[in-house]
Design a protein around this motif. Structure first.
Motif, short mmCIF file in Angstrom:
data_model
loop_
_atom_site.label_atom_id
_atom_site.label_comp_id
_atom_site.label_asym_id
_atom_site.label_seq_id
_atom_site.Cartn_x
_atom_site.Cartn_y
_atom_site.Cartn_z
N ALA A 7 11.69 -1.37 -3.74
CA ALA A 7 10.69 -0.85 -2.81
C ALA A 7 9.36 -0.66 -3.53
N ARG A 8 8.27 -0.88 -2.80
CA ARG A 8 6.93 -0.61 -3.34
C ARG A 8 6.62 0.88 -3.16
N VAL A 9 5.79 1.39 -4.03
CA VAL A 9 5.41 2.81 -3.98
C VAL A 9 4.88 3.17 -2.59
N THR A 10 4.03 2.33 -2.02
CA THR A 10 3.48 2.63 -0.69
C THR A 10 4.57 2.65 0.38
N GLU A 11 5.57 1.78 0.25
CA GLU A 11 6.70 1.79 1.18
C GLU A 11 7.48 3.10 1.09
N ILE A 12 7.67 3.56 -0.14
CA ILE A 12 8.41 4.80 -0.37
C ILE A 12 7.68 5.97 0.26
N LEU A 13 6.38 6.05 0.04
CA LEU A 13 5.59 7.15 0.60
C LEU A 13 5.66 7.15 2.12
N ARG A 14 5.53 5.97 2.71
CA ARG A 14 5.58 5.85 4.18
C ARG A 14 6.99 6.15 4.69
N GLY A 15 8.00 5.55 4.06
CA GLY A 15 9.39 5.72 4.49
C GLY A 15 9.89 7.14 4.35
N ALA A 16 9.39 7.86 3.36
CA ALA A 16 9.79 9.26 3.15
C ALA A 16 8.99 10.21 4.03
N GLY A 17 8.02 9.66 4.77
CA GLY A 17 7.23 10.49 5.69
C GLY A 17 6.05 11.20 5.04
N LEU A 18 5.65 10.75 3.86
CA LEU A 18 4.52 11.38 3.18
C LEU A 18 3.17 10.80 3.59
N THR A 19 3.17 9.58 4.10
CA THR A 19 1.94 8.99 4.62
C THR A 19 2.23 8.44 6.01
N ASP A 20 1.19 8.47 6.83
CA ASP A 20 1.32 7.98 8.20
C ASP A 20 -0.04 7.49 8.67
N PHE A 21 -0.16 6.20 8.83
CA PHE A 21 -1.41 5.61 9.29
C PHE A 21 -1.34 5.17 10.75
N SER A 22 -0.29 5.58 11.44
CA SER A 22 -0.08 5.11 12.81
C SER A 22 -1.16 5.58 13.78
N LYS A 23 -1.88 6.65 13.46
CA LYS A 23 -2.93 7.14 14.36
C LYS A 23 -4.22 6.35 14.22
N ILE A 24 -4.29 5.52 13.20
CA ILE A 24 -5.47 4.68 13.00
C ILE A 24 -5.22 3.36 13.72
N PRO A 25 -6.08 2.96 14.65
CA PRO A 25 -5.88 1.69 15.35
C PRO A 25 -5.73 0.52 14.35
N GLN A 26 -4.87 -0.41 14.68
CA GLN A 26 -4.54 -1.51 13.76
C GLN A 26 -5.79 -2.26 13.29
N ALA A 27 -6.73 -2.52 14.19
CA ALA A 27 -7.94 -3.26 13.80
C ALA A 27 -8.72 -2.47 12.74
N ASN A 28 -8.82 -1.16 12.91
CA ASN A 28 -9.51 -0.32 11.92
C ASN A 28 -8.74 -0.31 10.61
N ARG A 29 -7.40 -0.19 10.71
CA ARG A 29 -6.56 -0.19 9.51
C ARG A 29 -6.77 -1.45 8.70
N ASP A 30 -6.79 -2.59 9.38
CA ASP A 30 -7.00 -3.87 8.70
C ASP A 30 -8.35 -3.90 8.00
N TRP A 31 -9.38 -3.38 8.68
CA TRP A 31 -10.73 -3.36 8.10
C TRP A 31 -10.76 -2.48 6.85
N TYR A 32 -10.16 -1.28 6.94
CA TYR A 32 -10.12 -0.36 5.80
C TYR A 32 -9.33 -0.96 4.63
N MET A 33 -8.24 -1.63 4.95
CA MET A 33 -7.42 -2.26 3.90
C MET A 33 -8.22 -3.36 3.20
#
Length: 185
Positions: A7-33
């Motif tokens: 697993a990647r570190v970012t996957e672990i953080l998301r899967g364990a519930g420590l990060t959540d970007f779901s409230k950011i619209p996908q288009a904005n998320r892609d731009w920020y990434m």
């Protein structure tokens, strides 16, 4: 050993519930990434002293000024292999790419770069990276550096000794959820 299944570190953080970007619209998320990827590359060029050979999107300029200011004011110097360094922890089966690993104030230092602000879970992210390095966890200073669009930065130290325990608990929780089909898509 094949670590691609780790697993990647970012996957672990998301899967364990420590990060959540779901409230950011996908288009904005892609731009920020994409902005983050470009900024990491540009700060690498600043660190290597070759930024003047490149032209960057004007939107990155204040962040690059902030990064240069951080370097100038703290004296941080990445190790030659400490920029966008790929790390693996074979014991706990995870991998990742840390932003910077080097020296600051005479101490081994791990830096995670962010834009705008550093969140508490960045401390756990840095702990996971530190646990994947050959050095002792407690010999590494961990920081988040928020590069801001006004050319300033904010340095956040992660000194909570329990970050190590939380990081390892996140790994265990991630793999438990994965093995029991409890990870959300």
């Amino acid at each position: 050993m094949d670590t691609k299944s780790y697993a990647r570190v970012t996957e672990i953080l998301r899967g364990a519930g420590l990060t959540d970007f779901s409230k950011i619209p996908q288009a904005n998320r892609d731009w920020y990434m994409e902005r983050g990827k470009q900024l990491h590359l540009a700060t690498e060029y600043v660190e290597r002293g070759i930024a003047d050979q490149y032209t960057f999107d004007p939107i990155l300029e204040p962040y690059l000024k902030a990064y240069q200011r951080f370097i100038d004011e703290t004296g941080f110097k990445a190790f030659p292999d400490g920029i966008e360094k790929k790390v693996v922890n074979e014991v706990y089966r995870y991998r990742g790419t840390l932003d910077r690993y080097g020296m600051m104030c005479g101490r081994k230092t791990l830096i995670d770069l962010k834009t705008s602000q550093v969140y508490p879970e960045t401390g756990i992210q840095c702990a996971l990276y530190a646990l994947a390095l050959p050095d002792s966890f407690f010999e590494i200073d961990r920081y988040g550096v928020a590069l801001r669009n006004d050319g300033t930065y904010r340095l956040v130290a992660f000194k909570d000794r329990t970050d190590k325990d939380v990081a390892l608990a996140a790994v265990a929780l991630f793999y438990w959820k994965k093995n029991n089909n409890k990870l959300e898509a």
